[in-house]
Motif scaffolding. Sequence first.
Motif, PDB file in Angstrom:
ATOM      1  N   GLY A 126       0.814  -1.215   0.000  1.00 13.14           N
ATOM      2  CA  GLY A 126       0.000   0.000   0.000  1.00 13.14           C
ATOM      3  C   GLY A 126       0.846   1.262   0.000  1.00 13.14           C
ATOM      4  N   MET A 127       0.432   2.187   0.841  1.00  9.91           N
ATOM      5  CA  MET A 127       0.992   3.530   0.753  1.00  9.91           C
ATOM      6  C   MET A 127       2.203   3.735   1.656  1.00  9.91           C
ATOM      7  SD  MET A 127      -2.393   5.833   0.341  1.00  9.91           S
ATOM      8  CE  MET A 127      -3.564   5.030   1.410  1.00  9.91           C
ATOM      9  N   SER A 128       3.022   4.691   1.246  1.00 17.18           N
ATOM     10  CA  SER A 128       4.162   5.095   2.077  1.00 17.18           C
ATOM     11  C   SER A 128       3.630   5.856   3.287  1.00 17.18           C
ATOM     12  CB  SER A 128       5.087   6.010   1.270  1.00 17.18           C
ATOM     13  OG  SER A 128       4.431   7.244   1.022  1.00 17.18           O
ATOM     14  N   ALA A 129       4.538   6.138   4.220  1.00 15.28           N
ATOM     15  CA  ALA A 129       4.136   6.869   5.425  1.00 15.28           C
ATOM     16  C   ALA A 129       3.444   8.180   5.067  1.00 15.28           C
ATOM     17  CB  ALA A 129       5.362   7.123   6.312  1.00 15.28           C
ATOM     18  N   GLN A 130       4.086   8.980   4.225  1.00 10.71           N
ATOM     19  CA  GLN A 130       3.495  10.299   3.984  1.00 10.71           C
ATOM     20  C   GLN A 130       2.189  10.195   3.201  1.00 10.71           C
ATOM     21  OE1 GLN A 130       6.931  12.052   2.185  1.00 10.71           O
ATOM     22  NE2 GLN A 130       5.943  12.268   0.207  1.00 10.71           N
ATOM     23  N   GLU A 131       2.080   9.165   2.347  1.00  7.44           N
ATOM     24  CA  GLU A 131       0.809   8.968   1.642  1.00  7.44           C
ATOM     25  C   GLU A 131      -0.288   8.558   2.622  1.00  7.44           C
ATOM     26  OE1 GLU A 131       2.261   7.480  -2.781  1.00  7.44           O
ATOM     27  OE2 GLU A 131       2.280   6.051  -1.120  1.00  7.44           O
ATOM     28  N   LEU A 132       0.062   7.648   3.536  1.00  8.13           N
ATOM     29  CA  LEU A 132      -0.922   7.203   4.534  1.00  8.13           C
ATOM     30  C   LEU A 132      -1.403   8.386   5.381  1.00  8.13           C
ATOM     31  CD1 LEU A 132      -2.259   4.585   5.852  1.00  8.13           C
ATOM     32  CD2 LEU A 132      -0.461   4.790   7.574  1.00  8.13           C
ATOM     33  N   HIS A 133      -0.458   9.227   5.764  1.00  8.62           N
ATOM     34  CA  HIS A 133      -0.834  10.387   6.584  1.00  8.62           C
ATOM     35  C   HIS A 133      -1.780  11.307   5.817  1.00  8.62           C
ATOM     36  CE1 HIS A 133       3.253   9.728   8.781  1.00  8.62           C
ATOM     37  NE2 HIS A 133       2.407   8.750   8.932  1.00  8.62           N
ATOM     38  N   PRO A 156      -9.332   7.004  18.478  1.00 12.69           N
ATOM     39  CA  PRO A 156      -7.966   6.779  17.994  1.00 12.69           C
ATOM     40  C   PRO A 156      -7.319   8.055  17.448  1.00 12.69           C
ATOM     41  CG  PRO A 156      -9.509   6.144  16.290  1.00 12.69           C
ATOM     42  CD  PRO A 156     -10.326   6.726  17.432  1.00 12.69           C
ATOM     43  N   PHE A 157      -6.008   8.097  17.579  1.00 11.14           N
ATOM     44  CA  PHE A 157      -5.195   9.158  16.966  1.00 11.14           C
ATOM     45  C   PHE A 157      -4.005   8.503  16.292  1.00 11.14           C
ATOM     46  CE2 PHE A 157      -7.348  10.968  20.556  1.00 11.14           C
ATOM     47  CZ  PHE A 157      -7.718  12.232  20.154  1.00 11.14           C
ATOM     48  N   LEU A 158      -3.608   9.043  15.149  1.00 10.53           N
ATOM     49  CA  LEU A 158      -2.330   8.644  14.579  1.00 10.53           C
ATOM     50  C   LEU A 158      -1.250   9.225  15.488  1.00 10.53           C
ATOM     51  CD1 LEU A 158      -1.128   7.251  12.007  1.00 10.53           C
ATOM     52  CD2 LEU A 158      -0.954   9.544  11.021  1.00 10.53           C
ATOM     53  N   ALA A 159      -0.242   8.406  15.834  1.00 10.14           N
ATOM     54  CA  ALA A 159       0.744   8.896  16.808  1.00 10.14           C
ATOM     55  C   ALA A 159       2.184   8.593  16.406  1.00 10.14           C
ATOM     56  CB  ALA A 159       0.464   8.299  18.185  1.00 10.14           C
ATOM     57  N   GLY A 160       2.373   7.995  15.239  1.00 10.74           N
ATOM     58  CA  GLY A 160       3.736   7.690  14.814  1.00 10.74           C
ATOM     59  C   GLY A 160       3.726   6.942  13.503  1.00 10.74           C
ATOM     60  N   ASN A 161       4.909   6.719  12.960  1.00 13.44           N
ATOM     61  CA  ASN A 161       5.035   5.894  11.760  1.00 13.44           C
ATOM     62  C   ASN A 161       6.452   5.351  11.692  1.00 13.44           C
ATOM     63  OD1 ASN A 161       5.238   4.972   8.919  1.00 13.44           O
ATOM     64  ND2 ASN A 161       3.201   5.886   8.789  1.00 13.44           N
ATOM     65  N   SER A 162       6.561   4.077  11.426  1.00 16.81           N
ATOM     66  CA  SER A 162       7.884   3.441  11.358  1.00 16.81           C
ATOM     67  C   SER A 162       8.568   3.677  10.026  1.00 16.81           C
ATOM     68  CB  SER A 162       7.747   1.932  11.573  1.00 16.81           C
ATOM     69  OG  SER A 162       7.093   1.360  10.451  1.00 16.81           O
ATOM     70  N   GLY A 163       7.819   4.230   9.039  1.00 19.93           N
ATOM     71  CA  GLY A 163       8.363   4.257   7.687  1.00 19.93           C
ATOM     72  C   GLY A 163       8.386   2.831   7.134  1.00 19.93           C
ATOM     73  N   PRO A 164       9.014   2.616   5.972  1.00 19.31           N
ATOM     74  CA  PRO A 164       9.029   1.277   5.385  1.00 19.31           C
ATOM     75  C   PRO A 164       9.780   0.299   6.276  1.00 19.31           C
ATOM     76  CG  PRO A 164      10.436   2.768   4.132  1.00 19.31           C
ATOM     77  CD  PRO A 164       9.711   3.606   5.143  1.00 19.31           C
ATOM     78  N   THR A 252       4.143   1.893   8.257  1.00 17.50           N
ATOM     79  CA  THR A 252       3.162   1.509   9.270  1.00 17.50           C
ATOM     80  C   THR A 252       2.858   2.619  10.262  1.00 17.50           C
ATOM     81  OG1 THR A 252       3.857  -0.764   9.061  1.00 17.50           O
ATOM     82  CG2 THR A 252       2.663  -0.196  11.071  1.00 17.50           C
ATOM     83  N   GLY A 253       1.599   2.999  10.321  1.00 13.46           N
ATOM     84  CA  GLY A 253       1.162   4.008  11.271  1.00 13.46           C
ATOM     85  C   GLY A 253       1.042   3.419  12.667  1.00 13.46           C
ATOM     86  N   LEU A 254       1.459   4.175  13.672  1.00 11.59           N
ATOM     87  CA  LEU A 254       1.274   3.786  15.069  1.00 11.59           C
ATOM     88  C   LEU A 254       0.087   4.577  15.624  1.00 11.59           C
ATOM     89  CD1 LEU A 254       5.014   3.912  16.219  1.00 11.59           C
ATOM     90  CD2 LEU A 254       3.738   1.955  15.299  1.00 11.59           C
ATOM     91  N   GLU A 255      -0.539   4.023  16.631  1.00  9.62           N
ATOM     92  CA  GLU A 255      -1.747   4.662  17.148  1.00  9.62           C
ATOM     93  C   GLU A 255      -1.633   5.020  18.617  1.00  9.62           C
ATOM     94  OE1 GLU A 255      -5.119   2.038  17.292  1.00  9.62           O
ATOM     95  OE2 GLU A 255      -3.957   0.385  18.125  1.00  9.62           O
ATOM     96  N   CYS A 256      -2.382   6.060  18.975  1.00 14.13           N
ATOM     97  CA  CYS A 256      -2.665   6.339  20.378  1.00 14.13           C
ATOM     98  C   CYS A 256      -4.182   6.239  20.496  1.00 14.13           C
ATOM     99  CB  CYS A 256      -2.192   7.740  20.756  1.00 14.13           C
ATOM    100  SG  CYS A 256      -2.718   8.238  22.413  1.00 14.13           S
ATOM    101  N   MET A 257      -4.649   5.325  21.340  1.00 15.18           N
ATOM    102  CA  MET A 257      -6.098   5.195  21.549  1.00 15.18           C
ATOM    103  C   MET A 257      -6.431   5.702  22.949  1.00 15.18           C
ATOM    104  SD  MET A 257      -6.446   1.121  22.206  1.00 15.18           S
ATOM    105  CE  MET A 257      -5.284   0.523  21.003  1.00 15.18           C
ATOM    106  N   GLU A 284       8.007  13.181  14.875  1.00 16.04           N
ATOM    107  CA  GLU A 284       9.169  12.787  15.671  1.00 16.04           C
ATOM    108  C   GLU A 284       9.517  11.316  15.416  1.00 16.04           C
ATOM    109  OE1 GLU A 284      11.618  13.641  17.360  1.00 16.04           O
ATOM    110  OE2 GLU A 284      12.069  11.719  18.317  1.00 16.04           O
ATOM    111  N   THR A 285       8.505  10.468  15.414  1.00 12.30           N
ATOM    112  CA  THR A 285       8.761   9.043  15.258  1.00 12.30           C
ATOM    113  C   THR A 285       9.287   8.724  13.864  1.00 12.30           C
ATOM    114  OG1 THR A 285       6.934   8.683  16.771  1.00 12.30           O
ATOM    115  CG2 THR A 285       7.745   6.761  15.612  1.00 12.30           C
ATOM    116  N   LEU A 286       8.663   9.300  12.856  1.00 14.46           N
ATOM    117  CA  LEU A 286       9.116   9.024  11.493  1.00 14.46           C
ATOM    118  C   LEU A 286      10.537   9.553  11.273  1.00 14.46           C
ATOM    119  CD1 LEU A 286       8.446   7.837   8.733  1.00 14.46           C
ATOM    120  CD2 LEU A 286       7.360  10.013   8.125  1.00 14.46           C
TER     121      LEU A 286
END
Length: 369
Positions: A126-133, A156-164, A252-257, A284-286
């Motif tokens: 699927g999509m890259s980090a910035q595309e997903l965001h 839920p909130f998006l809270a990070g991304n590991s990148g590829p 991969t997006g990380l979450e804060c719930m 920060e995470t990415l």
Amino acid sequence: MDRRKFVGVAGLAGAAGLLGACADQTTARPACTESGSMETFTWKMVTSWPRDFPGLGTSANHLAESISKLSNGRLNIRVFGGNELVPPFEVFDAVTQGTAEMGHSATYYWKGKVPAAQYFAGIPFGMSAQELHGWIYHGGGLELWREVYAPYGLIPFLAGNSGPQMAGWFNREINSLDDLNGLKMRIPGPGGEILKRAGGTPQTIPGAELFTALQTGIIDATEWVGPYNDLAFGLFRAAKYYYYPGWHEPGTGLECMINKEAWDTLPADLQAIVEVACQAGVMETLSDFTYNNGVALRSLLNEHGVQLRRLPDEVLNHLREISDELMLEMASESELMGRIYASFNAYYDIVNPWTTISERTLVNLRPDS
Ligand code: CA
């Protein structure tokens, strides 16, 4: 959840002490909100990561610290590593039940309970980090995510991304499709289902147990994240080959719930602080992963003699075909999953032509290094 549970003694004292400040129109204290709330809140954040684990555990810590600083100590969050309060894969239930007010994790871990959650971490191929965001923040993704979590009393909130990510660590070479047959591999989420359909045996094992599982032969292979996190676990000592690309997790997006009842007790300014701190956490995470993956890859290759391998095109193409089938099947599982997939696809059709002429072209112009 009882609102009073969130009011500490210090909070009441703080409220009394700031009555004067609230009366002073020349001070723009955040305390002087419409609600006039000066309560302090002490929350727990449970995570699916080992405590302080680089990139993942540290991003949860960073989020908690940011919220505490931005709120001037009015919202304090104690972070728990996996198994400290609840096991890594019970974060969702713990926040739903109010055992903790917040959780930090990745949505594909809830595949068995909430199949629709999987999309928000991203999908295979699927999509890259910035595309997903782009989808989550501007393309309707966040609204759908909130709809998915609402029946569980979560926001839920998006809270990070590991990148590829990387395809993973293997104790046998993958030269053809036959090599996937009977492969016991730790790979969660839809990637695991795709491997299963390709002949493998996927497993979901918490990160902290991966090294032992791989070293003792319980599994033949594992994916974890990328060089930064994989080096931290010493996975290069337990497997011979390090394969790329991470077809199953391109960004991969990380979450804060957050437990909704707890959320509703927060005054509007603290809610805004949480929301913006999560957005800052994404950047920060990415950034952390992008920099440190490069550093760790160099170390793995130059200092640890890791054998890097690219998955053969035959294998990648086959996995992609299975992935396309799986995504169509998932979209037919429920009306909501159909709508999410339609939204995801509609956005992909918008963003992919742009990525093709921009990022992809520019990256391909770079000489190999
Ligand atoms: Ca992974």
